[in-house]
Design a protein around this motif. Structure first.
Motif, PDB file in Angstrom:
ATOM      1  N   ALA A 130     -32.219  17.465 -23.410  1.00 14.40           N
ATOM      2  CA  ALA A 130     -31.189  18.344 -22.863  1.00 14.40           C
ATOM      3  C   ALA A 130     -30.314  18.802 -24.018  1.00 14.40           C
ATOM      4  O   ALA A 130     -30.140  18.080 -25.005  1.00 14.40           O
ATOM      5  CB  ALA A 130     -30.355  17.616 -21.817  1.00 14.40           C
ATOM      6  N   VAL A 131     -29.778  20.003 -23.893  1.00 11.17           N
ATOM      7  CA  VAL A 131     -28.944  20.578 -24.941  1.00 11.17           C
ATOM      8  C   VAL A 131     -27.726  21.232 -24.296  1.00 11.17           C
ATOM      9  O   VAL A 131     -27.862  21.951 -23.295  1.00 11.17           O
ATOM     10  CB  VAL A 131     -29.712  21.645 -25.758  1.00 11.17           C
ATOM     11  CG1 VAL A 131     -28.825  22.221 -26.860  1.00 11.17           C
ATOM     12  CG2 VAL A 131     -30.988  21.073 -26.348  1.00 11.17           C
ATOM     13  N   VAL A 151     -30.003  13.968 -25.932  1.00  9.97           N
ATOM     14  CA  VAL A 151     -29.058  15.029 -25.571  1.00  9.97           C
ATOM     15  C   VAL A 151     -28.393  15.524 -26.844  1.00  9.97           C
ATOM     16  O   VAL A 151     -27.724  14.752 -27.550  1.00  9.97           O
ATOM     17  CB  VAL A 151     -27.993  14.525 -24.579  1.00  9.97           C
ATOM     18  CG1 VAL A 151     -27.055  15.669 -24.189  1.00  9.97           C
ATOM     19  CG2 VAL A 151     -28.642  13.924 -23.338  1.00  9.97           C
ATOM     20  N   ALA A 152     -28.591  16.800 -27.158  1.00 11.22           N
ATOM     21  CA  ALA A 152     -27.983  17.400 -28.346  1.00 11.22           C
ATOM     22  C   ALA A 152     -26.749  18.179 -27.919  1.00 11.22           C
ATOM     23  O   ALA A 152     -26.832  19.055 -27.058  1.00 11.22           O
ATOM     24  CB  ALA A 152     -28.974  18.320 -29.050  1.00 11.22           C
ATOM     25  N   ARG A 181     -18.300  12.778 -24.367  1.00  8.57           N
ATOM     26  CA  ARG A 181     -19.238  11.947 -25.137  1.00  8.57           C
ATOM     27  C   ARG A 181     -18.929  10.459 -25.021  1.00  8.57           C
ATOM     28  O   ARG A 181     -19.834   9.643 -24.804  1.00  8.57           O
ATOM     29  CB  ARG A 181     -19.244  12.359 -26.602  1.00  8.57           C
ATOM     30  CG  ARG A 181     -20.105  11.429 -27.445  1.00  8.57           C
ATOM     31  CD  ARG A 181     -20.521  11.971 -28.762  1.00  8.57           C
ATOM     32  NE  ARG A 181     -21.493  11.080 -29.393  1.00  8.57           N
ATOM     33  CZ  ARG A 181     -22.307  11.427 -30.359  1.00  8.57           C
ATOM     34  NH1 ARG A 181     -22.300  12.679 -30.798  1.00  8.57           N
ATOM     35  NH2 ARG A 181     -23.150  10.572 -30.893  1.00  8.57           N
ATOM     36  N   ALA A 182     -17.675  10.074 -25.176  1.00 12.89           N
ATOM     37  CA  ALA A 182     -17.329   8.653 -25.159  1.00 12.89           C
ATOM     38  C   ALA A 182     -17.672   8.026 -23.809  1.00 12.89           C
ATOM     39  O   ALA A 182     -18.232   6.916 -23.750  1.00 12.89           O
ATOM     40  CB  ALA A 182     -15.852   8.462 -25.474  1.00 12.89           C
ATOM     41  N   ALA A 183     -17.360   8.723 -22.725  1.00 15.57           N
ATOM     42  CA  ALA A 183     -17.651   8.187 -21.390  1.00 15.57           C
ATOM     43  C   ALA A 183     -19.152   8.066 -21.166  1.00 15.57           C
ATOM     44  O   ALA A 183     -19.632   7.072 -20.591  1.00 15.57           O
ATOM     45  CB  ALA A 183     -17.021   9.084 -20.326  1.00 15.57           C
ATOM     46  N   LEU A 195     -27.285  12.838 -29.520  1.00 17.05           N
ATOM     47  CA  LEU A 195     -27.564  13.238 -30.901  1.00 17.05           C
ATOM     48  C   LEU A 195     -26.391  13.931 -31.577  1.00 17.05           C
ATOM     49  O   LEU A 195     -26.415  14.124 -32.798  1.00 17.05           O
ATOM     50  CB  LEU A 195     -28.771  14.177 -30.939  1.00 17.05           C
ATOM     51  CG  LEU A 195     -30.074  13.647 -30.334  1.00 17.05           C
ATOM     52  CD1 LEU A 195     -31.173  14.696 -30.461  1.00 17.05           C
ATOM     53  CD2 LEU A 195     -30.491  12.339 -30.993  1.00 17.05           C
ATOM     54  N   GLY A 196     -25.384  14.346 -30.798  1.00 11.55           N
ATOM     55  CA  GLY A 196     -24.310  15.137 -31.382  1.00 11.55           C
ATOM     56  C   GLY A 196     -24.794  16.541 -31.710  1.00 11.55           C
ATOM     57  O   GLY A 196     -25.833  16.997 -31.213  1.00 11.55           O
ATOM     58  N   ARG A 197     -24.042  17.234 -32.538  1.00  7.02           N
ATOM     59  CA  ARG A 197     -24.444  18.590 -32.935  1.00  7.02           C
ATOM     60  C   ARG A 197     -25.643  18.531 -33.864  1.00  7.02           C
ATOM     61  O   ARG A 197     -25.694  17.719 -34.780  1.00  7.02           O
ATOM     62  CB  ARG A 197     -23.281  19.302 -33.633  1.00  7.02           C
ATOM     63  CG  ARG A 197     -22.151  19.667 -32.694  1.00  7.02           C
ATOM     64  CD  ARG A 197     -21.165  20.597 -33.385  1.00  7.02           C
ATOM     65  NE  ARG A 197     -20.108  20.998 -32.488  1.00  7.02           N
ATOM     66  CZ  ARG A 197     -18.951  20.358 -32.349  1.00  7.02           C
ATOM     67  NH1 ARG A 197     -18.726  19.260 -33.067  1.00  7.02           N
ATOM     68  NH2 ARG A 197     -18.029  20.780 -31.513  1.00  7.02           N
TER      69      ARG A 197
END
Length: 385
Positions: free
Chosen positions: A213-214, A244-245, A251-253, A268-270
């Motif tokens: 997913a992105v 997930v990118a 993000r933290a949750a 994955l972050g950006r």
């Protein structure tokens, strides 16, 4: 008079200003593509956007004049935008907040010579999300923008209907085009299979299915439902890995849930290699509460990657029968559809074929520019210089 004669020689240069508020990746990429296409046709394009977007999207490299304007809606930002629009024959705002600021900037200019007001075109790329006390404010802003615009362009039929319901005088469907994803190949490594294997090895999915997913990690993206679905996938053998990118406030949750529930998910972050990662995936996932012309849907179908998406907004219109659609928020339906696809290679192959055909039916960047330029011609003739 036209700025783009049949022979391609400009007769009187049309001056346009493209306004971005902050912009999603899709709307910003569209403005870059539009600016390049306009410049190629002899139209002057000025892009007003936050300063950090030009290094990322290279508007100046497309031939546009770039004017940094902060995302804020304070008087100084509006004044900067008003100055950038001083010589414009037409202003085109992309997104709700950009349109609000553009309408404020134009309202302070008065009329042009011969009593003409500078036309405002607004493209609605997406729908705003607001709950509670903010919902009436959002409706008010949408009404203000719809009524201020000479033409509202919606990237999906649902957005066109929404603009009309908010009082738009002229609302039209204008699907936008994104460039097909391109894979960056290193010298001597032009084998797509080798690149896919390398990507899967990096992610830890050599011997297991890879789901991807992105998108920004926001509440309306449906990632909570996606994590719910992974509980069912843990019963599969081998267990799929979901990556997930994207980055965002949730993000933290999401990471806390992944850790607490021991879910087979990696955030994955950006990433700047989304096309390569997507090409390595077995299935792409789009669980959003609402989408119009999803960049992920574009890239997945262009790459021949089976897509499972929610049947919301402009998604059904965009993908036709070339993707599996499930209700928003239905983790069981999402989990079942993905599991059935993983177990059926022939079904995935059919989706790949349909996806490539559907992608070929979408308007090209050149066709998109031509459609928008025809709108400009209606509104900005004769050009007042």
């Amino acid at each position: 008079m036209s700025s783009h004669s049949p022979q391609g020689q400009p007769q009187s240069q049309l001056c346009t200003v493209q306004v971005l508020g902050g912009g999603s990746a899709g709307s910003t990429a569209h403005v870059r593509s539009l600016a390049a296409g306009l410049v190629a046709r002899g139209v002057r394009a000025t892009v007003c956007a936050p300063a950090d977007l030009d290094p990322l999207y290279d508007f100046t490299g497309a031939g546009a004049v770039f004017v940094p304007v902060p995302r804020r809606g304070d008087p100084m930002s509006v004044a900067a935008l008003r100055a950038a629009c001083a010589d414009a024959d037409l202003v085109h705002a992309h997104g709700l907040h950009a349109a609000v600021r553009a309408s404020l900037a134009l309202a302070g200019r008065g009329t042009r010579p011969a009593g003409r007001r500078t036309p405002l075109v607004v493209t609605w790329h997406s729908r705003g999300h607001a709950e509670g006390a903010r919902a009436p404010v959002l409706r008010l802003l949408e009404r203000r923008v719809a009524r201020a615009a000479a033409v509202v362009l919606g990237t999906s039929s649902e957005l066109v209907d929404r603009a009309r319901s908010r009082g738009a005088r002229d609302a039209r469907l204008a699907p936008i085009a994104f460039p097909p994803p391109s894979h960056t190949l290193t010298p001597g490594s032009d084998d797509p299979d080798r690149l896919c294997h390398k990507a899967r090895a990096e992610l830890g999915a050599v011997d297991r299915p890879l789901l991807m997913a992105v998108g920004s990690l926001d509440r309306h993206r449906g990632y909570g439902t996606l994590l719910d679905a992974t509980h069912a996938w843990r019963r599969l053998d081998p267990v799929p890995l979901l990556v997930v990118a994207g980055e965002g406030p949730e993000r933290a949750a999401l990471q806390r849930r992944i850790d607490a529930e021991d879910l087979p998910v990696r955030l994955l972050g950006r990433r700047d290699d989304i096309p390569e990662l997507l090409a390595a995936a077995d299935i792409a996932l789009l669980p959003s509460r609402w989408e119009s012309r999803s960049v992920l849907a574009h890239e997945a179908l262009h790459a021949g990657v089976p897509l499972v998406a929610t049947a919301v907004g402009g998604v059904p219109e965009l993908v036709g029968d070339a993707a599996e659609l499930v209700p928003y928020g239905d983790a069981a339906a999402l989990a079942t559809t993905v599991a059935e696809l993983l177990a059926d290679p022939e079904r995935r192959e059919r989706l790949k074929t349909k996806g490539l055909a559907q992608a070929a039916s979408w308007p090209t960047e050149d066709e998109t520019v031509a459609q928008i330029l025809s709108v400009y011609d209606e509104l900005a003739q004769p050009y007042a210089h």
